[in-house]
Scaffold this motif. Structure first.
Motif, PDB file in Angstrom:
ATOM      1  N   ASN A   1       0.826  -1.218   0.000  1.00 56.70           N
ATOM      2  CA  ASN A   1       0.000   0.000   0.000  1.00 56.70           C
ATOM      3  C   ASN A   1       0.855   1.261   0.000  1.00 56.70           C
ATOM      4  N   ASN A   2       1.906   1.227  -0.808  1.00 54.73           N
ATOM      5  CA  ASN A   2       2.817   2.354  -1.011  1.00 54.73           C
ATOM      6  C   ASN A   2       3.726   2.641   0.182  1.00 54.73           C
ATOM      7  N   GLY A   3       3.679   1.817   1.225  1.00 52.82           N
ATOM      8  CA  GLY A   3       4.534   1.996   2.388  1.00 52.82           C
ATOM      9  C   GLY A   3       5.556   0.884   2.493  1.00 52.82           C
ATOM     10  N   PHE A   4       6.606   1.111   3.275  1.00 55.89           N
ATOM     11  CA  PHE A   4       7.617   0.083   3.513  1.00 55.89           C
ATOM     12  C   PHE A   4       7.066  -0.927   4.513  1.00 55.89           C
ATOM     13  N   ALA A   5       7.153  -2.194   4.195  1.00 57.82           N
ATOM     14  CA  ALA A   5       6.571  -3.237   5.041  1.00 57.82           C
ATOM     15  C   ALA A   5       7.616  -4.262   5.425  1.00 57.82           C
TER      16      ALA A   5
ATOM     17  N   GLN B   1       6.685   7.401  -2.083  1.00 57.43           N
ATOM     18  CA  GLN B   1       6.099   6.102  -1.810  1.00 57.43           C
ATOM     19  C   GLN B   1       7.157   5.031  -2.000  1.00 57.43           C
ATOM     20  N   CYS B   2       6.818   3.817  -1.629  1.00 58.89           N
ATOM     21  CA  CYS B   2       7.789   2.728  -1.599  1.00 58.89           C
ATOM     22  C   CYS B   2       7.938   2.064  -2.971  1.00 58.89           C
ATOM     23  N   PHE B   3       9.176   1.818  -3.368  1.00 55.33           N
ATOM     24  CA  PHE B   3       9.466   1.135  -4.632  1.00 55.33           C
ATOM     25  C   PHE B   3      10.675   0.215  -4.465  1.00 55.33           C
ATOM     26  N   ALA B   4      10.730  -0.819  -5.272  1.00 61.25           N
ATOM     27  CA  ALA B   4      11.972  -1.574  -5.456  1.00 61.25           C
ATOM     28  C   ALA B   4      12.761  -0.863  -6.539  1.00 61.25           C
ATOM     29  N   LEU B   5      14.057  -0.684  -6.301  1.00 61.91           N
ATOM     30  CA  LEU B   5      14.916   0.029  -7.242  1.00 61.91           C
ATOM     31  C   LEU B   5      16.161  -0.796  -7.535  1.00 61.91           C
ATOM     32  N   PRO B   6      16.754  -0.593  -8.696  1.00 66.25           N
ATOM     33  CA  PRO B   6      17.980  -1.324  -9.038  1.00 66.25           C
ATOM     34  C   PRO B   6      19.190  -0.759  -8.322  1.00 66.25           C
ATOM     35  N   LEU B   7      20.084  -1.631  -7.862  1.00 67.02           N
ATOM     36  CA  LEU B   7      21.380  -1.157  -7.391  1.00 67.02           C
ATOM     37  C   LEU B   7      22.187  -0.660  -8.586  1.00 67.02           C
ATOM     38  N   VAL B   8      23.266   0.055  -8.289  1.00 66.87           N
ATOM     39  CA  VAL B   8      24.031   0.698  -9.346  1.00 66.87           C
ATOM     40  C   VAL B   8      25.376   0.029  -9.571  1.00 66.87           C
ATOM     41  N   ASN B   9      26.072  -0.257  -8.490  1.00 71.29           N
ATOM     42  CA  ASN B   9      27.455  -0.717  -8.608  1.00 71.29           C
ATOM     43  C   ASN B   9      27.631  -2.217  -8.467  1.00 71.29           C
ATOM     44  N   LYS B  10      26.549  -2.931  -8.259  1.00 72.80           N
ATOM     45  CA  LYS B  10      26.636  -4.384  -8.175  1.00 72.80           C
ATOM     46  C   LYS B  10      25.250  -4.960  -8.414  1.00 72.80           C
TER      47      LYS B  10
ATOM     48  N   SER C   1      17.107  -2.726  -4.203  1.00 73.31           N
ATOM     49  CA  SER C   1      16.859  -2.157  -2.887  1.00 73.31           C
ATOM     50  C   SER C   1      15.406  -1.749  -2.801  1.00 73.31           C
ATOM     51  N   ILE C   2      14.943  -1.526  -1.585  1.00 76.32           N
ATOM     52  CA  ILE C   2      13.616  -0.952  -1.374  1.00 76.32           C
ATOM     53  C   ILE C   2      13.815   0.400  -0.706  1.00 76.32           C
ATOM     54  N   THR C   3      13.128   1.402  -1.185  1.00 78.83           N
ATOM     55  CA  THR C   3      13.272   2.734  -0.614  1.00 78.83           C
ATOM     56  C   THR C   3      12.044   3.576  -0.919  1.00 78.83           C
ATOM     57  N   CYS C   4      11.957   4.712  -0.264  1.00 82.12           N
ATOM     58  CA  CYS C   4      10.887   5.672  -0.508  1.00 82.12           C
ATOM     59  C   CYS C   4      11.406   6.768  -1.425  1.00 82.12           C
ATOM     60  N   THR C   5      10.717   7.019  -2.505  1.00 78.50           N
ATOM     61  CA  THR C   5      11.074   8.083  -3.422  1.00 78.50           C
ATOM     62  C   THR C   5       9.831   8.455  -4.217  1.00 78.50           C
ATOM     63  N   THR C   6       9.978   9.366  -5.163  1.00 79.80           N
ATOM     64  CA  THR C   6       8.829   9.740  -5.982  1.00 79.80           C
ATOM     65  C   THR C   6       8.658   8.745  -7.122  1.00 79.80           C
ATOM     66  N   SER C   7       7.448   8.692  -7.658  1.00 78.42           N
ATOM     67  CA  SER C   7       7.169   7.797  -8.776  1.00 78.42           C
ATOM     68  C   SER C   7       8.025   8.160  -9.981  1.00 78.42           C
ATOM     69  N   ALA C   8       8.194   9.457 -10.216  1.00 74.17           N
ATOM     70  CA  ALA C   8       9.003   9.891 -11.356  1.00 74.17           C
ATOM     71  C   ALA C   8      10.456   9.474 -11.185  1.00 74.17           C
TER      72      ALA C   8
END
Length: 484
Positions: A425-429, A446-455, A459-466
């Motif tokens: 529900n858009n939050g970290f759980a 809101q909460c999203f899964a994001l790609p790591l950069v250097n390996k 990750s999971i973190t809170c950021t904007t949809s854009a």
């Protein structure tokens, strides 16, 4: 008295990684002080909740295991926000000063310089000062001066004087000192001007998430170079949850016993207990760092408290904010008996503390046990990778999309295993006792899964949809956040 040393302080909570006791002396600081004046300027400019969100994600990049460019990325984020607030000149000047604040050193080595161009031209040519106590001839990973990363971007020879920066050209600054307390002049012409356009750069304006960097500041040899081992996920596990595996013995059992011993020791501490600079502990249920011979305590977010916990994949312990039930479960999973302190207690008794409350309003921290993604989110995400045609960056983007698609179907009642982490529900759980406990992200994110950069990993973190869309697209993955 020696306590667990290294620390990862995120906007969403607190996680500290240790591998063994005792650790070497290190050069540290009260990292939150580095952005206090910027937050004041931001609030005055009308930045509201964004000020604290950007600040808290920024100051954690001063920890020793942050990536070489995370501090610059954070300063970019600070400038970005200033530009949305009528190009506030004071915010920009203070962001320029922040970009030059020395970083913690776990072993008194000089800290490498970023070798990437910043996003914002206001930060061109800026690099961090060094603390006076570091070895000016040896940098991170024992690289001698003149080697890769030891000379600021755009320069061809080592700095002279060593440790200096534009804001403090005379040399390094006293250990633990905040540059902004010495000067608010970043030492560049046109400082605070907003006319400069953004310079092309692959790095995103947001600093690193929990799983990429800044990770725990640790001098131990097993400390992750870009993330705590317990925090980031392997790509093979990206589409599924991974729970802690009970262990009958080996280093897991010893880790459990070590965590119990620390929790028992922490229960007797107060804000006035003797400590050595760099010591870290739990005091009055909050995370405490020893600065100048005194504990400074940051309270955990609602419903959680500070515990020492066993690492899972290697020897050592961590300090983090979680629930008593979760701490008890994780210690029991190692085979250790007797609860969090080894004497049958389910939670460590709180010691009185008069330390100021520096806790953020951000969500609670997740525990350090491995999960499908990283530990609890800072308010902004990992730096975006340069657009990649393939390799692990592309796979990371696809793995993040798979996770986001999976998360979209989860609810608070979805089945989970203790230690699982997700977006609900858009939050970290975080899964505690077989149920998801959700912490909502700060305003506008809101909460999203994001790609790591250097390996490889996510990750999971809170950021904007854009921002999430941009970071996934930067890997070369198509189809937006979920790949649909």
């Amino acid at each position: 008295m020696v306590f667990a040393r290294p620390v990862f302080l995120a906007a969403a909570g607190l996680v500290a990684l240790t591998n063994a006791l005792p650790l070497e002396k290190r050069i540290a600081q009260v990292i939150a002080d580095s952005t206090t004046q910027w937050v004041q300027a931001c609030n005055a400019a009308g930045g509201g909740a964004q000020c604290g969100t950007v600040s808290q994600t920024a100051f954690q990049t001063l920890l020793a295991n942050a990536g070489d460019c995370d501090q610059q990325n954070a300063a970019d984020s600070m400038v970005d926000l200033a530009k949305t607030l009528k190009n506030d000149p004071k915010m920009i000047s203070l962001a320029q000063v922040f970009a030059q604040q020395p970083r913690n050193s776990p072993n008194k080595l000089s800290v490498n310089y970023c070798q990437q161009q910043p996003k914002n031209a206001e930060l061109n040519g800026l690099f961090q000062c060094q603390f006076q106590g570091v070895d000016p001839n040896t940098f991170t990973n024992n690289v001698k001066v003149g080697g890769p990363g030891t000379i600021p971007l755009g320069m061809s020879a080592p700095l002279s004087p060593a440790g200096s920066c534009k804001a403090n050209p005379a040399g390094g600054i006293a250990d633990g000192t905040q540059l902004v307390a010495l000067t608010q002049n970043p030492g560049v012409s046109g400082s605070g001007a907003a006319a400069a356009s953004s310079a092309p750069a692959a790095a995103s304006s947001a600093p690193a998430a929990a799983s990429s960097a800044p990770a725990a500041a640790s001098s131990a040899p097993d400390a992750a170079s870009s993330a705590p081992a317990a925090a980031s996920s392997a790509p093979a596990a990206a589409a599924s949850f991974v729970a802690t595996t009970p262990a009958a013995g080996g280093f897991q059992l010893q880790n459990g016993k070590d965590a119990q011993a620390l929790n028992a020791k922490f229960s007797s501490l107060t804000a006035t207990s003797a400590c050595n600079a760099g010591d870290q502990a739990c005091v009055n249920n909050g995370f405490a760092q020893c600065v100048g011979g005194k504990f400074t305590t940051t309270q955990c977010a609602g419903g959680t408290q500070c515990f020492a916990l066993p690492l899972v994949n290697k020897a050592g312990t961590s300090i983090t904010c979680t629930t008593p039930a979760d701490a008890t479960s994780r210690i029991a999973a190692t085979g250790a008996t007797g609860g969090v302190t080894g004497d049958g207690a389910s939670s460590a008794p709180a010691a009185a503390s008069s330390a100021p409350d520096a806790a953020s309003s951000a969500p609670a921290a997740a525990s350090s046990a491995p999960a499908a993604a990283s530990s609890a989110p800072p308010a902004a995400a990992s730096p975006a990778a340069s657009p990649a045609a393939g390799g692990f960056q592309l796979q990371n983007g696809k793995d993040a999309q798979v996770l986001n698609a999976k998360f979209s179907s989860l609810t608070a009642t979805s089945a989970c295993n203790t230690g699982d982490q997700a977006c609900v529900n858009n939050g970290f759980a975080q899964c505690v006792g077989g149920k998801f406990t959700t912490t909502q992200c700060s305003g506008g994110t809101q909460c999203f899964a994001l790609p790591l950069v250097n390996k490889a990993g996510t990750s999971i973190t809170c950021t904007t949809s854009a921002d999430a869309t941009s970071r996934i697209a930067a890997t070369g993955a198509t189809g937006g956040i979920t790949g649909a």
